[in-house]
Design a protein around this motif. Sequence first.
Motif, PDB file in Angstrom:
ATOM      1  N   HIS A   1       0.818  -1.222   0.000  1.00  0.00           N
ATOM      2  CA  HIS A   1       0.000   0.000   0.000  1.00  0.00           C
ATOM      3  C   HIS A   1       0.848   1.267   0.000  1.00  0.00           C
ATOM      4  CE1 HIS A   1      -3.666  -2.425   1.687  1.00  0.00           C
ATOM      5  NE2 HIS A   1      -3.470  -2.601   0.403  1.00  0.00           N
TER       6      HIS A   1
ATOM      7  N   GLY B   1      -2.757 -14.002  20.233  1.00  0.00           N
ATOM      8  CA  GLY B   1      -2.106 -13.124  21.198  1.00  0.00           C
ATOM      9  C   GLY B   1      -1.483 -11.964  20.456  1.00  0.00           C
ATOM     10  N   PRO B   2      -0.984 -10.967  21.178  1.00  0.00           N
ATOM     11  CA  PRO B   2      -0.343  -9.826  20.518  1.00  0.00           C
ATOM     12  C   PRO B   2       0.988 -10.232  19.880  1.00  0.00           C
ATOM     13  CG  PRO B   2      -0.224  -9.617  22.913  1.00  0.00           C
ATOM     14  CD  PRO B   2      -1.034 -10.847  22.643  1.00  0.00           C
TER      15      PRO B   2
HETATM   16  P1  OAD Z   1      -7.182  -3.528  10.486  1.00  0.00           P
HETATM   17  O1  OAD Z   1      -7.367  -2.376  11.409  1.00  0.00           O
HETATM   18  O2  OAD Z   1      -8.287  -3.853   9.555  1.00  0.00           O
HETATM   19  O3  OAD Z   1      -6.883  -4.851  11.326  1.00  0.00           O
HETATM   20  C1  OAD Z   1      -5.903  -4.864  12.343  1.00  0.00           C
HETATM   21  C2  OAD Z   1      -5.785  -6.267  12.869  1.00  0.00           C
HETATM   22  O4  OAD Z   1      -4.747  -6.287  13.812  1.00  0.00           O
HETATM   23  C3  OAD Z   1      -7.057  -6.820  13.564  1.00  0.00           C
HETATM   24  O5  OAD Z   1      -7.340  -8.119  13.061  1.00  0.00           O
HETATM   25  C4  OAD Z   1      -6.645  -6.872  15.039  1.00  0.00           C
HETATM   26  O6  OAD Z   1      -7.250  -7.958  15.731  1.00  0.00           O
HETATM   27  C5  OAD Z   1      -5.153  -7.094  14.904  1.00  0.00           C
HETATM   28  N1  OAD Z   1      -4.336  -6.682  16.061  1.00  0.00           N
HETATM   29  C6  OAD Z   1      -4.572  -5.681  16.944  1.00  0.00           C
HETATM   30  N2  OAD Z   1      -3.580  -5.606  17.839  1.00  0.00           N
HETATM   31  C7  OAD Z   1      -2.693  -6.579  17.528  1.00  0.00           C
HETATM   32  C8  OAD Z   1      -1.452  -7.019  18.079  1.00  0.00           C
HETATM   33  N3  OAD Z   1      -0.908  -6.425  19.158  1.00  0.00           N
HETATM   34  N4  OAD Z   1      -0.818  -8.056  17.487  1.00  0.00           N
HETATM   35  C9  OAD Z   1      -1.342  -8.671  16.402  1.00  0.00           C
HETATM   36  N5  OAD Z   1      -2.506  -8.300  15.830  1.00  0.00           N
HETATM   37  C10 OAD Z   1      -3.175  -7.262  16.387  1.00  0.00           C
HETATM   38  O7  OAD Z   1      -5.796  -3.269   9.702  1.00  0.00           O
HETATM   39  P2  OAD Z   1      -5.277  -3.960   8.352  1.00  0.00           P
HETATM   40  O8  OAD Z   1      -5.706  -5.362   8.259  1.00  0.00           O
HETATM   41  O9  OAD Z   1      -3.844  -3.651   8.253  1.00  0.00           O
HETATM   42  O10 OAD Z   1      -5.429   0.202   3.595  1.00  0.00           O
HETATM   43  O11 OAD Z   1      -6.069  -3.106   7.277  1.00  0.00           O
HETATM   44  C11 OAD Z   1      -5.854  -3.370   5.930  1.00  0.00           C
HETATM   45  C12 OAD Z   1      -5.901  -2.094   5.130  1.00  0.00           C
HETATM   46  O12 OAD Z   1      -7.118  -1.386   5.430  1.00  0.00           O
HETATM   47  C13 OAD Z   1      -4.810  -1.087   5.487  1.00  0.00           C
HETATM   48  O13 OAD Z   1      -3.602  -1.324   4.821  1.00  0.00           O
HETATM   49  C14 OAD Z   1      -5.422   0.195   5.035  1.00  0.00           C
HETATM   50  C15 OAD Z   1      -6.802   0.016   5.606  1.00  0.00           C
HETATM   51  O14 OAD Z   1      -7.801   0.750   4.998  1.00  0.00           O
HETATM   52  C16 OAD Z   1      -5.381   1.336   2.918  1.00  0.00           C
HETATM   53  O15 OAD Z   1      -5.314   2.418   3.464  1.00  0.00           O
HETATM   54  C17 OAD Z   1      -5.422   1.137   1.432  1.00  0.00           C
END
Ligand code: OAD
Length: 247
Positions: A120, A231-232
Amino acid sequence: MPEDDVARVAELLRGAGKVVVFTGAGVSAESGVPTFRGAGGLWEGRPVEQLASPQGFVADPVVVWEFYQQRRANLTRVKPNPAHEVLARWQYRFTSYTIATQNVDGLHQAAGAQHVLELHGSIWVIRCSACGRARVDRTVPFPALPPRCETCGGIERPGVVWFGESLPEEVLDAATAAAGSCDVLVVVGTSAVVYPAAGLVHVASAAGATVVEVNPEASAISHIAQHSLRGPAGAVLPTVDSLLGEA
Ligand code: OAD
């Protein structure tokens, strides 16, 4: 998180030659970078189509820039966490190793990862919306918004992929090729709802890779993963790494 799950994943990685790691905002959460979805996420209560689309930028580049400038300012105050550090170290462990990230924050690289596929784009790249000139620029804050292109005077934009835009073709191709030929795909901290990036999990799974998920919550690809470490990432990945032993 059951200990034998972690041990099984460590065992799997010990025997793996080609590994791909696919990351999302969750890998940076413990650094203090907000995720997008869910309570307190960047998209909660914010007009996504206004802040992260080409149409929104044309309509009001200053509002869009204020949002990105705030994110850039926050990123100047954070550093990589143990998850980024483990993932960077793994580049010395496997025959073939690829980090494909949806994140634009540059924290994998800040932890020492050398070849990161930024699906991205990067929040540190600025691109002229008129002539296309792109450059890395870490200025925070800009003296005036929107920044202007030194070459043609056009309005510059963040070098990130917005909704409705294509991913950089060569980056997506490289990530797809790596996912399609890996032994293990480790999916870290993503809700896996944004395509085509999330399609990498399907590509790897269809090609026979074992899929491991690291996420405190279930995601849209949890049903595909053979192993889910709940987990984190900043705690789970160092635990897996400690069981892997010396490279
Ligand atoms: P999301 O905000 O959709 O998801 C974040 C994920 O991280 C969730 O599944 C949480 O459960 C998980 N999470 C939270 N804390 C965590 C931790 N400490 N360790 C591991 N996991 C944890 O973010 P993305 O999946 O990155 O795109 O979102 C995808 C895309 O949507 C982004 O790149 C962005 C957004 O719109 C664009 O801007 C094009």
